[in-house]
Write a protein that holds these residues in place. Structure first.
Motif, PDB file in Angstrom:
ATOM      1  N   VAL A 160      48.374  31.916  31.278  1.00  0.00           N
ATOM      2  CA  VAL A 160      47.315  31.248  32.057  1.00  0.00           C
ATOM      3  C   VAL A 160      47.510  31.505  33.549  1.00  0.00           C
ATOM      4  O   VAL A 160      46.545  31.789  34.277  1.00  0.00           O
ATOM      5  N   ALA A 161      48.763  31.424  34.013  1.00  0.00           N
ATOM      6  CA  ALA A 161      49.039  31.662  35.431  1.00  0.00           C
ATOM      7  C   ALA A 161      48.670  33.089  35.835  1.00  0.00           C
ATOM      8  O   ALA A 161      48.044  33.308  36.888  1.00  0.00           O
ATOM      9  N   LEU A 162      49.051  34.059  35.001  1.00  0.00           N
ATOM     10  CA  LEU A 162      48.733  35.453  35.319  1.00  0.00           C
ATOM     11  C   LEU A 162      47.233  35.707  35.295  1.00  0.00           C
ATOM     12  O   LEU A 162      46.690  36.391  36.173  1.00  0.00           O
ATOM     13  N   ALA A 163      46.560  35.185  34.277  1.00  0.00           N
ATOM     14  CA  ALA A 163      45.116  35.385  34.174  1.00  0.00           C
ATOM     15  C   ALA A 163      44.393  34.767  35.369  1.00  0.00           C
ATOM     16  O   ALA A 163      43.475  35.377  35.936  1.00  0.00           O
ATOM     17  N   ALA A 164      44.825  33.582  35.761  1.00  0.00           N
ATOM     18  CA  ALA A 164      44.160  32.908  36.883  1.00  0.00           C
ATOM     19  C   ALA A 164      44.336  33.689  38.178  1.00  0.00           C
ATOM     20  O   ALA A 164      43.372  33.900  38.934  1.00  0.00           O
ATOM     21  N   THR A 165      45.562  34.128  38.456  1.00  0.00           N
ATOM     22  CA  THR A 165      45.786  34.857  39.705  1.00  0.00           C
ATOM     23  C   THR A 165      45.085  36.207  39.703  1.00  0.00           C
ATOM     24  O   THR A 165      44.581  36.654  40.734  1.00  0.00           O
ATOM     25  N   TYR A 166      45.056  36.864  38.544  1.00  0.00           N
ATOM     26  CA  TYR A 166      44.364  38.161  38.486  1.00  0.00           C
ATOM     27  C   TYR A 166      42.869  37.980  38.726  1.00  0.00           C
ATOM     28  O   TYR A 166      42.253  38.751  39.488  1.00  0.00           O
ATOM     29  N   LEU A 167      42.276  36.986  38.096  1.00  0.00           N
ATOM     30  CA  LEU A 167      40.835  36.767  38.254  1.00  0.00           C
ATOM     31  C   LEU A 167      40.493  36.379  39.691  1.00  0.00           C
ATOM     32  O   LEU A 167      39.472  36.806  40.237  1.00  0.00           O
ATOM     33  N   ILE A 168      41.353  35.575  40.312  1.00  0.00           N
ATOM     34  CA  ILE A 168      41.112  35.206  41.713  1.00  0.00           C
ATOM     35  C   ILE A 168      41.213  36.437  42.611  1.00  0.00           C
ATOM     36  O   ILE A 168      40.383  36.657  43.501  1.00  0.00           O
ATOM     37  N   GLY A 169      42.243  37.251  42.374  1.00  0.00           N
ATOM     38  CA  GLY A 169      42.388  38.476  43.158  1.00  0.00           C
ATOM     39  C   GLY A 169      41.223  39.419  42.947  1.00  0.00           C
ATOM     40  O   GLY A 169      40.723  40.039  43.907  1.00  0.00           O
ATOM     41  N   ARG A 170      40.788  39.507  41.704  1.00  0.00           N
ATOM     42  CA  ARG A 170      39.650  40.380  41.384  1.00  0.00           C
ATOM     43  C   ARG A 170      38.385  39.897  42.093  1.00  0.00           C
ATOM     44  O   ARG A 170      37.620  40.694  42.658  1.00  0.00           O
ATOM     45  N   ALA A 171      38.185  38.582  42.065  1.00  0.00           N
ATOM     46  CA  ALA A 171      36.983  38.009  42.686  1.00  0.00           C
ATOM     47  C   ALA A 171      37.005  38.231  44.191  1.00  0.00           C
ATOM     48  O   ALA A 171      35.994  38.581  44.798  1.00  0.00           O
ATOM     49  N   LEU A 172      38.166  38.033  44.805  1.00  0.00           N
ATOM     50  CA  LEU A 172      38.266  38.242  46.254  1.00  0.00           C
ATOM     51  C   LEU A 172      38.099  39.714  46.610  1.00  0.00           C
ATOM     52  O   LEU A 172      37.511  40.070  47.634  1.00  0.00           O
TER      53      LEU A 172
END
Length: 243
Positions: free
Chosen positions: A225-237
């Motif tokens: 969950v932590a990895l998915a959340a940070t990846y999606l946030i980075g992707r969105a930014l």
């Protein structure tokens, strides 16, 4: 069998000494430190990888997270264990002073402690006297405070152990990012991290005597969950044009 050769019957899977229990606690702390290193640095590199494909940028962020995390873990352990060590030393000094000032009162106190454990007055008095003759300070520290004079924790050892454990865990996602092709960087890091978390979760459960499956799944799911959340946030930014 002579007294020095006597072997006490014990169960090998049960900690019958404070020192063994202390070693297990250190090992558990090491496992948790490694787990923290894996998750926190992996979250950083995966988040940055979601923003940019630049290897230097990803590795720089990962190394910064590794160094910062290791220093933070070491400092936190040093401060925490220093307080514990100071408290232990103060209690030992206080007990030593009380024994020197009034040994008879301390013997009576030790006898009362053994009576409170269920021994008869005569047996408690005998046990207290024999333990006092052998090592009065050790007897009182064990019965009253449940500590061992030789097991006072070292803040420097705690800080070093915590930093080493963190770095050991943090190196894994860094290597996964650095050695993987660009197209496989994120999935490879995910796979490496989840395997590492499964191993640390299983080891932590084994040390704590809890069910392996539940503890392992809990750690792996939390890390995913932590990895998915940070990846999606980075992707969105990265795709929003804000960075």
């Amino acid at each position: 069998m002579s007294e020095p050769d006597r072997v006490l019957p014990t169960h090998p899977d049960e900690p019958h000494s404070g020192r063994l229990s202390g070693r297990l606690n250190w090992l558990r702390a090491g496992v948790l430190g490694a787990n923290d290193g894996v998750v926190s640095v992996a979250a950083i590199v995966v988040g940055v990888a979601g923003t940019t494909s630049s290897v230097p940028a990803v590795v720089t962020a990962g190394v910064a997270g590794l160094v910062g995390g290791a220093v933070s873990m070491a400092l936190g352990e040093y401060v925490s264990v220093s307080s514990q060590s100071d408290s232990q030393k103060a209690l030992i000094a206080k007990e030593r002073a009380e024994l020197e000032a009034d040994p008879e009162a301390e013997l009576a106190e030790l006898t009362a402690l053994w009576e409170a454990q269920g021994l008869s007055p005569d047996t408690a008095a005998r046990v207290a006297l024999e333990l006092t003759d052998k090592d009065a300070l050790a007897a009182h520290l064990s019965a009253e405070l449940h500590i061992d004079e030789d097991d006072v924790v070292s803040p420097w050892h705690a800080a070093l152990s915590s930093a080493v454990a963190f770095v050991t865990g943090a190196v894994l996602p860094l290597l996964a990012v650095l050695l993987s092709p660009v197209a496989l960087r994120v999935p490879t890091t995910f796979a490496v991290v989840l395997v590492a978390l499964a191993l640390t979760g299983a080891l932590g459960a084994r040390l704590g005597g809890s069910p392996l499956g539940r503890a392992t799944i809990r750690v792996v799911v939390g890390g995913a969950v932590a990895l998915a959340a940070t990846y999606l946030i980075g992707r969105a930014l990265g795709t929003s044009g804000l960075l």
